[in-house]
Scaffold this motif. Structure first.
Motif, short mmCIF file in Angstrom:
data_model
loop_
_atom_site.label_atom_id
_atom_site.label_comp_id
_atom_site.label_asym_id
_atom_site.label_seq_id
_atom_site.Cartn_x
_atom_site.Cartn_y
_atom_site.Cartn_z
N THR A 371 0.84 -1.21 0.00
CA THR A 371 0.00 0.00 0.00
C THR A 371 0.86 1.25 0.00
O THR A 371 0.57 2.23 -0.72
CB THR A 371 -0.94 -0.02 1.22
OG1 THR A 371 -1.76 -1.19 1.18
CG2 THR A 371 -1.82 1.21 1.23
N GLY A 375 1.00 3.47 -3.21
CA GLY A 375 0.34 4.73 -2.91
C GLY A 375 1.21 5.93 -3.27
O GLY A 375 0.71 7.00 -3.65
N HIS A 378 1.66 5.64 -8.31
CA HIS A 378 0.56 4.85 -8.87
C HIS A 378 0.99 4.18 -10.17
O HIS A 378 1.64 4.79 -11.02
CB HIS A 378 -0.64 5.76 -9.15
CG HIS A 378 -1.24 6.33 -7.91
ND1 HIS A 378 -2.39 7.10 -7.93
CD2 HIS A 378 -0.87 6.26 -6.60
CE1 HIS A 378 -2.68 7.47 -6.70
NE2 HIS A 378 -1.76 6.98 -5.89
N ASN A 391 -6.77 2.45 -6.15
CA ASN A 391 -6.75 2.31 -4.69
C ASN A 391 -5.59 1.41 -4.32
O ASN A 391 -5.58 0.21 -4.64
CB ASN A 391 -8.07 1.73 -4.18
CG ASN A 391 -8.16 1.75 -2.67
OD1 ASN A 391 -7.32 1.19 -1.98
ND2 ASN A 391 -9.20 2.41 -2.15
N PHE A 394 -6.50 -1.84 -2.16
CA PHE A 394 -7.17 -2.93 -2.84
C PHE A 394 -6.33 -3.48 -4.00
O PHE A 394 -6.46 -4.64 -4.38
CB PHE A 394 -8.56 -2.49 -3.32
CG PHE A 394 -9.55 -2.39 -2.20
CD1 PHE A 394 -10.20 -3.52 -1.75
CD2 PHE A 394 -9.80 -1.18 -1.57
CE1 PHE A 394 -11.10 -3.44 -0.72
CE2 PHE A 394 -10.70 -1.09 -0.53
CZ PHE A 394 -11.36 -2.22 -0.09
N TYR A 395 -5.46 -2.65 -4.56
CA TYR A 395 -4.55 -3.15 -5.58
C TYR A 395 -3.60 -4.19 -4.97
O TYR A 395 -3.32 -5.24 -5.56
CB TYR A 395 -3.77 -2.00 -6.19
CG TYR A 395 -2.84 -2.43 -7.31
CD1 TYR A 395 -3.35 -2.71 -8.58
CD2 TYR A 395 -1.48 -2.57 -7.09
CE1 TYR A 395 -2.51 -3.12 -9.61
CE2 TYR A 395 -0.63 -2.98 -8.10
CZ TYR A 395 -1.15 -3.26 -9.36
OH TYR A 395 -0.32 -3.68 -10.37
N GLN A 408 -8.66 -4.23 -9.58
CA GLN A 408 -7.55 -3.28 -9.61
C GLN A 408 -6.37 -3.83 -10.43
O GLN A 408 -5.77 -3.11 -11.24
CB GLN A 408 -7.09 -2.97 -8.19
CG GLN A 408 -8.09 -2.18 -7.37
CD GLN A 408 -8.09 -0.72 -7.74
OE1 GLN A 408 -7.04 -0.08 -7.88
NE2 GLN A 408 -9.28 -0.16 -7.95
#
Length: 447
Positions: A371, A375, A378, A391, A394-395, A408
């Motif tokens: 994350t 994050g 991207h 996201n 969730f990826y 994702q």
């Protein structure tokens, strides 16, 4: 022992063989006499109780095949006693006797008890059988507190309706057997509190529905087998504050309760096939597992399963899981190197299924890393204008969880270092899923 205190054994024999007069049975009572010659009552039927106390026998009394009412030889000196297959309608008492030779009572039948408390049997430095009670039947107790024996005591195949009491006994037969109680059948208990045994103590195939007590006892046979209880069926075995210096063989034993601390056993153990309902005192699993690792046969799966079952029976599921985990680790040590690699992976990730929270910790850690990385930078979308909002959480879950699809992973593509991170997360996710499935399967099959 002057002439006034000497009795010829032949005279005693004639007195004992006299028939009762008018149904009145008299007893022969002699105290403090020297018995000259051999008292031979072989195959005799003696109606009179025999009481020869504090006497000195020059020769071995012979009661082979005889039938007598009662025999009391307390405080006497006997070179030995030959009384195989004797039938005693009452008690046989050898209390406080000194008997340097052999006591032969094989196949004897006693309607009362057999007393030999504080008796002194055998001779120091002479290794031989001092008490032979093989296949005898005693319809009461064998009572031998504080008996001292220099040689072997044999109760092989004997049947005792009451209890066997060897409280405070001292039996020395270094390099041989101190107590042979193989196939012994007892109606209640065998008590050997504070006893000392130098030589093997064997209860192979014995049946003791009550207690086998070695509280504060010392058993020693470092070069042989200090305690053997193979195929024995015993209600409760107590080794409280005891010390066993030498191997312990309990193969296929069946105990209702086993009270022993690992520190009480100073040598190797044989535990395959041993079953017990309860294990006391309550100790951490780590202490018990260390004892299983001393098994002379190496990895014994049954020993671990039995220990885990005892903890579950006591309601300690955590200790039971620790034992199961130790079992898998011990099994891993017996496998080839390539199999051990898979075992190490299962151990580190989920503790072979017995540490499910480890998998959650791995998942949380990887989820945090993914994350954070995704994050900050991207991934690029596969199709511009045809993708959902990115996201990072969730990826990362899409990469980690092999089955669940949040849409994702299919919408975005990674490159460079992020691509290698994505590959790592996918592989790790499959490994975690596989090891979790293996652990859950193992747990369910065990239950």
């Amino acid at each position: 022992w002057g002439a006034g205190r000497t009795l010829r054994a032949e005279v005693l024999r004639k007195l004992l063989l006299r028939p009762a007069v008018d149904g009145e049975v008299g007893a022969l009572r002699v105290t403090g006499a020297r018995i000259a010659g051999a008292l031979n009552l072989q195959y005799a039927a003696v109606e009179h109780p025999i009481r020869l106390m504090a006497c000195h026998f020059e020769n071995v009394p012979v009661l082979y095949g005889a039938r007598v009412r009662q025999v009391n030889l307390s405080n006497s000196f006997l070179p030995g006693l030959s009384a195989a297959t004797v039938r005693v309608d009452g008690v046989l008492r050898l209390t406080d006797c000194r008997i340097p030779g052999q006591i032969r009572l094989g196949g004897a039948r006693l309607s009362g008890a057999f007393f030999l408390e504080r008796a002194r049997l055998g001779r120091e430095g002479v290794q031989e059988e001092v008490l032979h009670l093989n296949h005898s039947v005693i319809d009461d107790d064998v009572w031998g507190p504080d008996v001292v024996a220099h040689g072997e005591i044999r109760l092989n195949g004997a049947s005792v309706t009451g209890r066997v009491n060897l409280d405070g006994a001292g039996v020395r037969n270094p390099g041989g057997r101190a107590l042979d109680a193989e196939n012994l059948t007892v109606g209640s208990d065998v008590i050997a509190t504070r006893a000392r045994f130098e030589g093997e103590v064997s209860f192979r195939g014995a049946t003791i529905p009550g207690l086998l007590v070695f509280t504060e006892a010392r058993l020693s046979d470092p070069d042989g087998c200090a305690l053997r209880a193979t195929s024995a069926a015993i209600g409760e075995v107590w080794l409280r504050e005891a010390r066993v210096d030498g191997p312990v063989n309990a193969l296929r034993g069946r105990f209702g309760l086993l009270h022993v601390t690992p520190s009480a056993l100073g040598g190797e153990v044989w535990l395959d096939g041993l079953t017990y309902g309860s294990l006391t005192p309550r100790l951490p699993a780590k202490a018990r597992i260390a004892m299983l690792e001393r098994d002379a046969e190496g990895y014994v799966p049954h020993a671990y399963e039995q220990l885990a079952a005892a903890y579950r029976q006591a309601g300690d599921d955590r200790a039971a899981r620790n034992v199961q985990l130790a079992k898998q680790r011990r099994y891993r040590s017996t496998r080839p190197w390539y199999a051990r690699m898979w075992g190490y992976l299962q151990d580190v990730t989920v503790g072979y299924g017995f540490r499910p929270m480890w998998a959650a910790a791995w998942l949380a850690g990887l989820l945090t890393v993914g994350t954070a990385v995704f994050g900050l930078h991207h991934p690029e979308p596969l199709k511009a204008g045809e993708h959902p909002p990115f996201n990072a959480l969730f990826y990362t879950l899409d990469l980690l969880l092999p089955i669940i699809d949040f849409g994702q992973e299919k919408a975005f593509k990674t490159a460079g270092g992020q691509q290698w991170l994505a590959y790592s997360l996918i592989i790790t996710g499959w490994v975690l899923a596989t090891t979790i499935a293996a652990g859950v399967t193992r747990t369910l099959s065990r239950q």
